[in-house]
Write an enzyme that holds these catalytic residues in place. Structure first.
Site, mmCIF file in Angstrom:
data_model
loop_
_atom_site.group_PDB
_atom_site.id
_atom_site.type_symbol
_atom_site.label_atom_id
_atom_site.label_comp_id
_atom_site.label_asym_id
_atom_site.label_seq_id
_atom_site.Cartn_x
_atom_site.Cartn_y
_atom_site.Cartn_z
ATOM 1 C CB SER A 161 -2.514 5.220 25.059
ATOM 2 O OG SER A 161 -2.288 5.372 24.642
ATOM 3 C CG ASP A 208 -4.989 7.061 29.045
ATOM 4 O OD1 ASP A 208 -5.587 7.565 30.205
ATOM 5 O OD2 ASP A 208 -4.532 7.862 28.017
ATOM 6 C CG HIS A 209 -7.720 7.585 27.620
ATOM 7 N ND1 HIS A 209 -9.714 7.801 27.814
ATOM 8 C CD2 HIS A 209 -7.484 8.220 27.370
ATOM 9 C CE1 HIS A 209 -9.565 8.861 28.761
ATOM 10 N NE2 HIS A 209 -8.595 8.939 27.806
ATOM 11 C CG ASP A 222 -12.797 6.347 28.226
ATOM 12 O OD1 ASP A 222 -14.317 6.592 28.609
ATOM 13 O OD2 ASP A 222 -12.326 6.853 27.428
HETATM 14 P P1 13P Z 1 -3.791 16.424 27.048
HETATM 15 O O1 13P Z 1 -3.882 15.437 25.727
HETATM 16 O O2 13P Z 1 -3.968 17.018 27.302
HETATM 17 O O3 13P Z 1 -2.211 16.039 27.005
HETATM 18 O O4 13P Z 1 -4.427 14.718 27.848
HETATM 19 C C1 13P Z 1 -3.535 13.447 27.888
HETATM 20 C C2 13P Z 1 -4.924 12.491 29.009
HETATM 21 O O5 13P Z 1 -6.151 12.732 28.892
HETATM 22 C C3 13P Z 1 -4.204 10.625 28.418
HETATM 23 O O6 13P Z 1 -5.733 10.559 29.431
HETATM 24 O O1 G3H Z 2 -5.872 10.619 25.816
HETATM 25 C C1 G3H Z 2 -4.930 10.191 25.432
HETATM 26 C C2 G3H Z 2 -3.831 9.569 25.316
HETATM 27 O O2 G3H Z 2 -2.788 11.288 24.774
HETATM 28 C C3 G3H Z 2 -3.406 9.004 25.268
HETATM 29 O O3 G3H Z 2 -2.560 9.305 23.408
HETATM 30 O O4 G3H Z 2 -3.767 7.317 22.361
HETATM 31 O O5 G3H Z 2 -2.206 8.775 21.095
HETATM 32 O O6 G3H Z 2 -0.611 7.166 22.492
HETATM 33 P P1 G3H Z 2 -2.360 7.889 22.249
HETATM 34 ZN ZN ZN Z 3 -7.190 11.151 28.515
#
Ligand code: 13P
Ligand code: G3H
Ligand code: ZN
Length: 324
Positions: free
Chosen positions: A50, A82-83, A104
């Site tokens: 992330s 991620d995101h 995202d």
């Molecule tokens: P959780 O918080 O359910 O583990 O989801 C993680 C997630 O979607 C990361 O993109």
């Molecule tokens: O979707 C989110 C993930 O759990 C990542 O979390 O942004 O705190 O690293 P973070």
């Molecule tokens: Zn997520």
């Protein structure tokens, strides 16, 4: 085997009725726990990072640790953003060697989501080798970095939008909102019933009707589920028994995720469950050994629980074991 993108992984997962685990990582022990578990289960795996993880660990450390895991295990591993909140972070990751990114813009209006996603897809697909792109339609409750969506303000994916979105963006996979949410408190107690025997919360079922409708409209197309930790009671109980205070933490039941993996869902995102396992191992260690102060001892116990939960996910939930 170098890092790979998600293309072939998802094709095989779709046909085989299983999903690939996308596990968040931000330090060496978590990378090791995930990839050693995947290795022992003969499973492909996605390591995702992330913006918060990049800030915490620095991109170069994360990239090198994931490269080390590839060298150590010989597994097909995807390094995924991620995101990604905008084009710039996606470009930075693509330029830096990521093999997959998520853009995202799910909280933005439909046309804006399409325009930014399209721009990322053009850049990613022109890259050699080809970088795969995930986007999202619908919003999940919970916190992702700076974006917080309150429970009650989430919105399910509208199936009537998905064909147009995929056609106009050229995206490789689509995350949808069917009732999962981020974090260890996925459902408010008032949304749940209580198991009379255990007193634990029982969450409302996921909206499989939406998943079904989406996959009818996008035959063969890989779907992604975010917010898919199950908040396994074992680790919550260990945390609470050793000084923690996680009241009414509740996740997505494993059998529902297994069902989704048999359908069109090819990627299941898991972060909170790893955090809980790591915390359980460390808390337990400190209570048993108050005299210890070597981080290898207590982080090592956290790492062992993370490995244990990842093996459990792969074999009992995702079904990606022995799929190399
Ligand atoms: P959780 O918080 O359910 O583990 O989801 C993680 C997630 O979607 C990361 O993109
Ligand atoms: O979707 C989110 C993930 O759990 C990542 O979390 O942004 O705190 O690293 P973070
Ligand atoms: Zn997520």
């Amino acid at each position: 085997m170098p890092l790979v993108n998600t293309k072939e992984m998802f094709e095989k997962a779709y046909k085989g009725g299983y999903a690939i685990g996308a596990f968040n990582c931000n330090n060496m022990e978590i990378v090791q726990a995930i990839t050693e578990a995947a290795k022992e289960c003969n499973s492909p795996v996605i390591l995702q990072v992330s913006a918060g993880a990049r800030k915490y660990a620095k991109p170069v450390y994360l990239k090198k640790m994931v490269e080390a895991a590839v060298e150590d295990t010989g597994l097909p591993i995807v390094l995924h953003l991620d995101h990604g909140a905008d084009f710039e972070i996606c470009k930075d990751c693509i330029d830096g060697g990521f093999t997959s990114v998520m853009i995202d813009c799910s909280s933005k209006p439909f046309e804006e989501n399409i325009a930014i996603t399209r721009k990322v897809v053009e850049y990613a697909h022109a890259h050699v080798p080809y970088v795969t792109v995930e986007a999202e339609l619908g919003t999940l409750a919970g916190i992702e970095d700076d974006v917080k969506v309150e429970h009650g303000n989430e919105s399910y994916t509208r199936p009537e939008q998905v064909e147009e979105f995929v056609r106009r963006t050229g995206v490789d996979s689509l995350a949808i909102a069917i009732g999962t949410s981020h974090g260890a408190y996925k459902f408010r107690p008032e949304q749940c019933t209580r198991d009379p025997k255990t007193g634990r919360l029982v969450p409302p079922p996921l909206r499989f009707d939406i998943l079904e409708e989406v996959s009818k409209r996008l035959p063969g197309f890989p779907i992604v589920l975010h917010g898919s930790s199950s908040v396994n009671q074992k680790y919550v109980d260990i945390i609470n028994a050793h000084g923690g205070a996680l009241k009414d933490a509740v996740g997505v039941p494993e059998e529902q995720l297994r069902q989704a993996a048999r359908m069109a869902v090819c990627k299941i995102n898991i972060d909170s469950d790893l955090r809980l396992a790591m915390t359980a191992g460390i808390r337990e260690h400190f209570e048993a050994h108050p005299e210890h102060f070597d981080p290898r001892q207590y982080i090592g116990d956290g790492r062992a629980y993370v490995k244990e939960i990842v093996k459990h996910k792969i074999t009992e939930v995702l079904g990606s074991n022995d799929k190399l």
